[in-house]
Design an enzyme around this catalytic site. Structure first.
Site, mmCIF file in Angstrom:
data_model
loop_
_atom_site.group_PDB
_atom_site.id
_atom_site.type_symbol
_atom_site.label_atom_id
_atom_site.label_comp_id
_atom_site.label_asym_id
_atom_site.label_seq_id
_atom_site.Cartn_x
_atom_site.Cartn_y
_atom_site.Cartn_z
ATOM 1 N N GLU A 126 49.224 33.878 43.016
ATOM 2 C CA GLU A 126 48.710 32.597 42.509
ATOM 3 C C GLU A 126 49.831 31.601 42.206
ATOM 4 O OE1 GLU A 126 46.056 33.376 39.220
ATOM 5 O OE2 GLU A 126 44.413 33.804 40.586
ATOM 6 N N GLU A 176 40.348 38.614 44.302
ATOM 7 C CA GLU A 176 40.122 39.015 42.908
ATOM 8 C C GLU A 176 38.821 38.413 42.413
ATOM 9 O OE1 GLU A 176 43.130 37.841 40.121
ATOM 10 O OE2 GLU A 176 44.772 38.421 41.438
HETATM 11 C C1 GLA Z 1 44.500 35.810 38.078
HETATM 12 C C2 GLA Z 1 45.701 36.666 38.399
HETATM 13 C C3 GLA Z 1 45.595 38.049 37.888
HETATM 14 C C4 GLA Z 1 44.982 38.103 36.523
HETATM 15 C C5 GLA Z 1 43.658 37.383 36.535
HETATM 16 C C6 GLA Z 1 42.961 37.400 35.210
HETATM 17 O O1 GLA Z 1 43.558 35.789 39.046
HETATM 18 O O2 GLA Z 1 46.002 36.682 39.767
HETATM 19 O O3 GLA Z 1 46.885 38.610 37.867
HETATM 20 O O4 GLA Z 1 45.842 37.512 35.603
HETATM 21 O O5 GLA Z 1 43.878 36.039 36.859
HETATM 22 O O6 GLA Z 1 41.738 36.732 35.285
#
Ligand code: GLA
Ligand code: ZN
Length: 685
Positions: A166, A318
């Site tokens: 991210e 995710e």
């Molecule tokens: C993001 C990150 C993860 C985690 C999630 C928590 O998507 O990529 O590492 O921190 O948020 O919601």
């Protein structure tokens, strides 16, 4: 149960099914359990198999565990985890672990830490806390990536590369970033004179006479040169892209057959994801909708992600199986919601459903974030059970769906520079909201289950019957010409207020708005009325119009439009411009172009979009009650419908012909009875 096709996953012939799994961070909790870590890892493998997990994303935040100091690598634990995964037929999406640098690194190279807008250098902490132009950060992160590739490039569990995590894309205001910014400008404009010209710096005596005078914009420096603000956003997005590419190039070279990507964040402002498209092998994103987020907004983010690599499927990298922890309030997903979220992603082209995270960490920031395996440590939980059920459903789902496409006849243009420009531009109205305006029109398409491709401004539009581009303030010569050609050849184009006003350098088009779109739209916008929150107007659609007649509220913004060949479909109802055009249509070549001069109420947006779809004979794949989403995926000689019920009650849907239902017990059906939150996947026979 189902008649299985033997179609491989588009990303690997080694796994002929949807990717299912998620972030797996064994190093974050083994030490704190104090037990024999192998025992816990083995238990993870057992649980993963129970949940039908076939991909685990490992190493995302493991930098310090893999490299406790600059000269030492400790891969042994990851070797063991990788071997265990392989023994259990689970693949590894291997992260390069570079999203959070270790404390030793920041201590050894303090200039890795970013400087904020106030000129204060950050201390070590959190994550994504580095300066994107730092040569030491780049050297050390690339070195780690290289070592990982050497070590695991041939490992049987190794499936995909996941670079960093991210990318955040916030600014850095260190001296090095300032000088890299000057280099970036030199490359873009050639000379300082050109920069001055493009940014119109003669205004307020801002003309630069030496490169060193050009510094990143911010509250302590410069906020009044719009071109500077815009180019700085572009520059920052590019610098993070350079960080990504630095690692990705090494990985591509070391493991040429292995796909490389990084996880995006959907409708995320800081990074121009379209610009990253050539450097990723597939798109993926992390979806964390709020409880009340309209399903259309989630759908738009899916479509935007799919739009980054058009024609390919994408991965849901995710989602939380239950709740987040980073919002002020973090309610649980209600029963059925996770399944619906999972299949909605697949319905919009995902070939993976993955979670953050596998096992809940024992301490620190995310200790109460939802996980498949919670602190209790066993499988007898509601969440585990739901995850395992979805895993079983995906494992059984016809793999013929993998790699199939959504056949879209409608496109929406999305443009990051335009977004930055609309929202960072000083003056006229704080109510301008690019994403809001996009979602207003997207919602009307979603309500009718129309498939939408989300495309950049310079996309080839020729394959679409309808292109909608709300609030496209920034239109340069070439995209303007291509929109004109698209309409001339028969396309229908819709845009709206404050569009076509500036060029790519955010300088106003002279000679009449909407600049390069003026001819195709057949209008001239003479003035902008940027209403205050207490003001509103009405849009009047007369009897006999192709739009549903009546008076509708409009607010935020009203363009004062003169017709130059277009006709008015609706007019303003009030104020000194009552009777002047509020919605116009211009027949141009074989097509037509529609201009919506104000922020319409959603009823009229729906009426307008509906009437255009009717004229173009575009309809959703199935006739269904409101609140039911239907998408179609096609390919591999087959066609599939995804049906999702967002209503609180059961809906009954008659199918025009018998289809095979691939979930819910299966079988040939001519009618669907979908309970609240129900999902069905149907295959044409
Ligand atoms: C993001 C990150 C993860 C985690 C999630 C928590 O998507 O990529 O590492 O921190 O948020 O919601
Ligand atoms: Zn910096």
């Amino acid at each position: 149960m189902n008649e299985q096709s033997s179609v491989a996953h588009p990303l690997t012939p080694r796994l002929p099914s949807f990717f299912y799994g998620g972030d797996y961070n064994p190093e974050q909790w083994t030490a704190t359990f104090g037990a024999n870590e192998e025992e816990i890892w083995r238990e993870d493998m057992r649980l993963m198999r129970l949940a039908h997990v076939n991909v685990a994303t490992v190493g995302v935040f493991s930098w310090v565990s893999l490299q406790p100091d600059e000269n030492t690598f400790t891969f042994e634990w990851l070797d063991r985890v990788m071997d265990l995964l392989a023994e259990n037929h689970i693949f590894a999406c291997l992260a390069t672990a570079t999203a959070a640098q270790p404390a030793w690194l920041s201590a050894a190279y303090p200039d890795v830490l970013p400087v904020d807008e106030q000129g204060v250098r950050h201390g070590q902490g959190a994550r994504q806390n580095y300066c994107p132009t730092s040569p030491d950060f780049r050297r050390l992160s690339q070195n780690l990536a290289r070592n990982l590739a050497q070590r695991y490039g041939k490992h049987p569990a190794f499936l995909l590369w996941h670079v960093s995590n991210e990318y955040y894309g916030g600014g850095c205001y260190c001296d090095r970033c300032a000088s890299r910014f000057q280099d970036w400008l030199r490359a873009r404009y050639g000379s300082l004179e050109a920069v001055n010209l493009h940014w119109n710096t003669a205004f307020w005596s801002h003309t630069y006479t030496a490169w060193e005078q050009v510094v990143p914009p911010g509250p302590r420096t410069e906020v009044s040169v719009q071109g500077l603000t815009l180019d700085y956003r572009r520059f920052i997005s590019d610098m993070y892209l350079e960080c990504y590419r630095g690692e990705a190039d090494i990985l591509h070279e070391a493991t040429p057959d292995v796909p490389v990507t990084t996880n995006f964040m959907g409708i995320y402002r800081n990074i121009d994801y379209f610009a990253w498209a050539p450097y990723i092998d597939f798109a993926c994103w992390d979806s964390y909708p709020t409880r009340t987020m309209p399903p259309a907004e989630i759908a738009f983010a899916h479509d935007l992600t799919r739009g980054v690599r058009r024609g390919q499927s994408w991965l849901l990298m995710e989602q939380t199986p239950s709740q987040t922890q980073w919002r002020p309030y973090n309610p649980l997903k209600r029963p059925g919601v996770l399944r619906q979220h999972s299949f909605q992603a697949v319905a919009h082209g995902a070939d993976a459903v993955m979670y953050f995270q596998w096992r809940q960490s024992r301490g620190s920031f995310e200790m109460f974030h939802g996980a498949v395996v919670s602190h209790v440590g066993h499988e007898h939980t509601r969440v585990f059970n739901d995850v395992a059920k979805i895993g079983a459903e995906l494992a059984e789902l016809d793999s013929g769906i993998l790699g199939t496409r959504l056949p879209a006849r409608v496109a929406m243009i999305f443009n990051w520079s335009n977004w930055w420009n609309v929202e960072f531009k000083p003056g006229l109205s704080n109510a301008l909201n690019y994403v809001d305006e996009i979602l207003l029109y997207y919602q009307a398409l979603w309500d009718r289950n129309i498939a939408v491709d989300v495309v950049p401004s310079d996309a080839d539009l020729s394959g679409y019957d309808l292109v909608i581009a709300p609030l496209l303030n920034m239109v340069s010569e070439e995209p303007g010409a291509s929109i004109e050609k698209y309409v001339e050849q028969g396309g229908t184009f819709v845009t709206g207020y404050f569009s076509g006003v500036v060029d790519e350098d955010t300088r106003a088009w002279l000679g009449g708005y909407p600049g390069p779109l003026r001819k195709v739209l057949g209008i001239w916008v003479e003035e902008f009325d940027a209403l205050d929150p207490e003001q509103a107007n009405t849009v009047v659609v007369a009897e006999g119009s192709k739009l549903p007649s009546g008076g509708y509220r409009c607010d935020r913004w009203c363009d004062l439009v003169n017709l130059e060949g277009a006709v008015a479909l609706a007019t303003y109802g009030e104020d000194f411009y009552a009777g002047r055009p509020a919605i116009t249509e211009h027949t141009f070549g074989k097509g037509r172009a529609i201009y919506v001069a104000t922020h319409l109420d959603k009823g009229l947006v729906s009426g307008l979009v509906g009437s255009l779809l009717d004229e173009l004979k575009l309809a959703g794949p199935l006739s269904v009650p409101a609140g039911v989403e239907v998408t179609k995926r096609e390919g591999n000689g087959k066609s599939y419908l995804f049906v999702l019920n967002y209503n609180d009650d059961t809906v009954q849907i008659a199918l025009p012909q018998p289809m095979d239902e691939l979930l819910n017990g299966g079988g040939r059906v001519t009618e669907l009875k979908l309970p609240a939150k129900g999902v069905a996947v149907l295959r044409a026979v």
